[in-house]
Write a protein that holds these residues in place. Structure first.
Motif, mmCIF file in Angstrom:
data_model
loop_
_atom_site.group_PDB
_atom_site.id
_atom_site.type_symbol
_atom_site.label_atom_id
_atom_site.label_comp_id
_atom_site.label_asym_id
_atom_site.label_seq_id
_atom_site.Cartn_x
_atom_site.Cartn_y
_atom_site.Cartn_z
ATOM 1 N N THR A 43 14.737 -12.678 17.733
ATOM 2 C CA THR A 43 16.264 -12.463 17.869
ATOM 3 C C THR A 43 16.501 -11.619 18.813
ATOM 4 N N ARG A 44 17.430 -11.805 19.508
ATOM 5 C CA ARG A 44 18.080 -10.860 20.536
ATOM 6 C C ARG A 44 19.489 -11.318 20.971
ATOM 7 N N PRO A 45 20.311 -10.686 21.253
ATOM 8 C CA PRO A 45 21.687 -10.828 21.396
ATOM 9 C C PRO A 45 21.950 -11.945 22.565
ATOM 10 N N ARG A 46 23.072 -12.613 22.552
ATOM 11 C CA ARG A 46 23.301 -13.763 23.533
ATOM 12 C C ARG A 46 22.926 -13.371 24.898
ATOM 13 N N ARG A 47 22.569 -14.240 25.757
ATOM 14 C CA ARG A 47 22.483 -13.999 27.327
ATOM 15 C C ARG A 47 21.580 -12.549 27.727
ATOM 16 N N PHE A 48 20.473 -12.763 26.695
ATOM 17 C CA PHE A 48 19.348 -11.741 26.958
ATOM 18 C C PHE A 48 17.886 -12.376 27.453
ATOM 19 N N GLY A 49 18.022 -13.676 28.141
ATOM 20 C CA GLY A 49 16.862 -14.079 28.689
ATOM 21 C C GLY A 49 16.193 -14.925 27.719
ATOM 22 N N LYS A 50 16.663 -14.960 26.398
ATOM 23 C CA LYS A 50 15.745 -16.162 25.490
ATOM 24 C C LYS A 50 15.422 -17.282 25.922
ATOM 25 N N THR A 51 16.440 -18.099 26.847
ATOM 26 C CA THR A 51 16.407 -19.624 27.156
ATOM 27 C C THR A 51 15.423 -19.342 28.410
ATOM 28 N N LEU A 52 15.640 -18.386 29.228
ATOM 29 C CA LEU A 52 14.814 -18.536 30.234
ATOM 30 C C LEU A 52 13.346 -18.095 29.863
ATOM 31 N N ASN A 53 13.099 -17.270 29.137
ATOM 32 C CA ASN A 53 11.619 -17.118 28.536
ATOM 33 C C ASN A 53 10.913 -18.358 28.035
ATOM 34 N N MET A 54 11.948 -18.972 27.157
ATOM 35 C CA MET A 54 11.273 -20.289 26.636
ATOM 36 C C MET A 54 11.136 -21.259 27.627
ATOM 37 N N SER A 55 12.055 -21.240 28.765
ATOM 38 C CA SER A 55 11.635 -22.267 29.904
ATOM 39 C C SER A 55 10.323 -21.721 30.388
ATOM 40 N N MET A 56 10.099 -20.454 30.610
ATOM 41 C CA MET A 56 8.920 -19.967 30.974
ATOM 42 C C MET A 56 7.714 -20.218 30.372
ATOM 43 N N LEU A 57 7.856 -20.294 28.989
ATOM 44 C CA LEU A 57 6.401 -20.635 28.388
ATOM 45 C C LEU A 57 6.359 -22.171 28.389
ATOM 46 N N GLU A 58 7.334 -23.196 28.289
ATOM 47 C CA GLU A 58 7.297 -24.291 28.646
ATOM 48 C C GLU A 58 6.702 -24.775 29.924
ATOM 49 N N LYS A 59 6.942 -24.266 31.138
ATOM 50 C CA LYS A 59 6.341 -24.497 32.411
ATOM 51 C C LYS A 59 4.930 -23.800 32.623
ATOM 52 N N PHE A 60 4.753 -22.717 31.812
ATOM 53 C CA PHE A 60 3.117 -22.349 31.794
ATOM 54 C C PHE A 60 2.224 -23.156 31.112
ATOM 55 N N PHE A 61 2.683 -23.396 29.894
ATOM 56 C CA PHE A 61 1.697 -24.173 28.781
ATOM 57 C C PHE A 61 1.831 -25.966 28.968
#
Length: 565
Positions: A43-61
């Motif tokens: 959990t993190r506040p909105r607009r704190f890079g959650k979606t970008l980090n999830m996209s990063m995990l997707e592209k990596f794995f």
């Protein structure tokens, strides 16, 4: 030469390909993978890079990006050869509930089912050949916006089974903004229906799923275990007070100052800190709001970028309709003070209207408040999930956002409200009475959700009214309130910062049983209380002459107001 600070990028691939400004958070991949937690909720506040980090995990794995190691070249994760070998090795299901913002459960359910259906459509190559038997292919075809509850519950588990068979590895499931449907369900009144639907989906996907390798969920809040996670005993929960991943979401001060140097803004560091710093994750203080920092790097102007990215509908509703204690606490916070309150990181949405602790917990999780100091739960007498925290408004941006929200309460009558303020400053009693009655007539119902409106309206209104005074006049006055009186009475003191007159306001609800037959009698009683309790003494002690102290009595009867002096 400074990189371009592109706004709104949430896709990791696009961000890297276009060489936009990026703070390297790729070590989150290693930290998460080596934790070996099967299901992780962050959990993190909105607009704190959650979606970008999830996209990063997707592209990596993801096996679909098996030949895209170039996306990570030059980044920290690529310095570890072990992880070079791991890139592109797993089937990944990446879905987001960020867009589930419907007014009814039936429409929200359709949107969630459509989101799942899209994943099936992207992987429809699974229908070819003999990988799936006839019954499984029939199930595949059942996935649609109108699928049954049982089919929806099993959909992601079955998809991970099919993908695992096809690729020879169990699937990774990434669910972004898992709690958005829950927030909308609370605001729009279909909480029970939504929790039942999501509970079944999560149980099947994240617990009763032998085809799952790992999973990550992100959101703003940790929804209470009883609501949707009651069956999930394999969940690792990472909240804002957890040390895990404390630097992986948001920008550290070192990262922000380095960016300001890169963009030739080294002289703006202290102002940027005042506007956008204030977040603490785990033991790491001085975390900055990344959305606002990137916008500042792009535009070079201080604005409420982050605070204006959402309607803040829940927050506004809770404060506006909240009881007097909630509004009183906000008076202190807006005036620069601190609030000591119990905080439970498990948000019980259906208790928000009744439980003040739930309100502060939501505000903290959402990033609107920051923790100044925490007491261990053993000192407090509360449960192990409850902390006693000293809280403050996070930073200048959030304070300005609250000011705008309070302005919005009077939006339909802002002209009258502003005219009342002008009349108050000019000591124009006739105009004050005219404009305050217009404001009261139009906004009393805004502040009332009580079962006995005749009792609750005046109190709720004038606590909201005082918040408005603080927002409007905080630059000219130090505004304090004396709450020692009982129901229906509320003293407000405006201490001038310069050479203006000091002002004392006393609010009183008409009490016919106490001999107040007319509103003018109530005004006299309010003014008498100012004198009897010698409220002006504190001002005189500070060197303000008696002749510079103005006193007003406000009398309420229903939505009628009479002011006298």
């Amino acid at each position: 030469m400074a990189r371009t600070a592109g706004i709104g990028y949430q896709d990791f691939e696009q961000l890297i390909i276009e060489d936009n400004f990026y703070v390297d958070k790729t070590m989150f991949i290693k930290e998460w993978w080596e934790s070996k937690d099967r299901v992780t909720l962050i959990t993190r506040p909105r607009r704190f890079g959650k979606t970008l980090n999830m996209s990063m995990l997707e592209k990596f794995f993801s096996v679909k990006y098996a030949d895209r190691g170039d996306l990570f070249e030059g980044l920290l994760i690529w310095e570890d050869e072990t992880y070079q070998q791991l890139q592109g090795m797993y089937p990944v299901v990446f879905i987001s509930f960020a867009g589930i913002k419907e007014n009814t459960f039936s429409e929200a359910r359709k949107s969630m089912c459509r989101t799942i259906e899209e994943q099936y459509n992207k992987n429809d190559y699974l229908l070819k050949g003999s990988l799936l038997n006839d019954r499984e292919k029939e199930f595949y075809q059942e996935i649609s916006v109108s699928m049954s509850d049982s089919t929806a519950a099993a959909a992601l588990r079955s998809l991970s089974d099919f993908l695992g068979r096809y690729y020879g590895r169990k699937a990774i499931i990434l669910l972004d903004e898992y709690d958005t449907p829950m927030q909308e369900a609370y605001v729009n009144g279909y909480w029970d229906e939504m929790t039942g639907f999501i509970r079944s989906l999560f149980n099947s996907t994240f617990k009763a799923n032998p085809y799952l390798e790992r999973a990550v969920m992100t959101g703003i809040t940790r929804v209470s275990k009883e609501s949707i996670f009651s069956d999930l005993n394999n969940l690792e929960v990472i909240t804002t007070t957890s040390d895990k991943y404390e630097e992986d979401f948001g920008f550290t001060e070192e990262e922000v100052f380095s960016a300001l140097d890169e963009f030739g803004m080294s002289d703006r560091k202290e102002d940027v800190k005042r506007w956008y710093d204030g977040f603490t994750f785990g033991s790491k203080a001085d975390i900055y709001n990344p959305w606002s920092v990137i916008n500042f790097l792009s535009k070079g102007k201080f604005r409420t970028y982050w605070a204006n990215t959402s309607a803040n509908s829940i927050i506004g509703k809770l404060i506006q309709e909240g009881a007097k204690d909630v509004k009183q606490s906000f008076e202190d916070l807006l005036s620069g003070g601190h609030l000591t309150a119990p905080v439970d990181e498990q948000i019980v949405y259906d208790m928000l209207n009744a439980d003040e602790m739930a309100i502060w917990s939501l505000l903290l999780a959402s990033g609107y408040l920051k923790v100044i100091k925490v007491k261990d739960y053993e000192e407090t007498g509360f449960g192990a999930d409850t902390l006693i925290c000293e809280l403050a408004i996070t930073n200048l941006e959030v304070k300005l956002m609250f000011g705008g929200m309070i302005h919005g309460w009077f939006a339909g009558h802002m002209s009258d409200y502003n005219d009342f303020i002008k009349a108050l400053l000019k000591n124009d009693l006739k105009a004050m009475n005219t404009y305050i009655n217009r404001v009261a007539m139009g906004t009393f119902s805004y502040f009332d959700t009580g079962k006995k409106p005749s009792e609750s309206q005046p109190e709720r209104f004038y606590h909201g009214f005082v918040l408005g005074l603080i927002v409007e006049l905080n630059n000219k006055y130090v505004i304090t309130s004396n709450r020692e009186s009982g129901f229906g009475r509320y003293d407000v003191m405006l201490e001038p910062r310069k050479q203006d007159d000091a002002i004392i306001l006393e609010f009183k609800v008409q009490d016919s049983e106490d001999g107040e037959k007319e509103l003018s009698d109530t005004v006299k009683a309010a003014l008498k209380q100012i004198e009897d309790k010698n409220y002006e003494a504190v001002l005189i002690e500070k060197g303000i002459e008696k002749g510079r102290i103005r006193k007003y009595g406000f009398a309420f009867s229903g939505n009628q107001v009479l002011i006298g002096c």
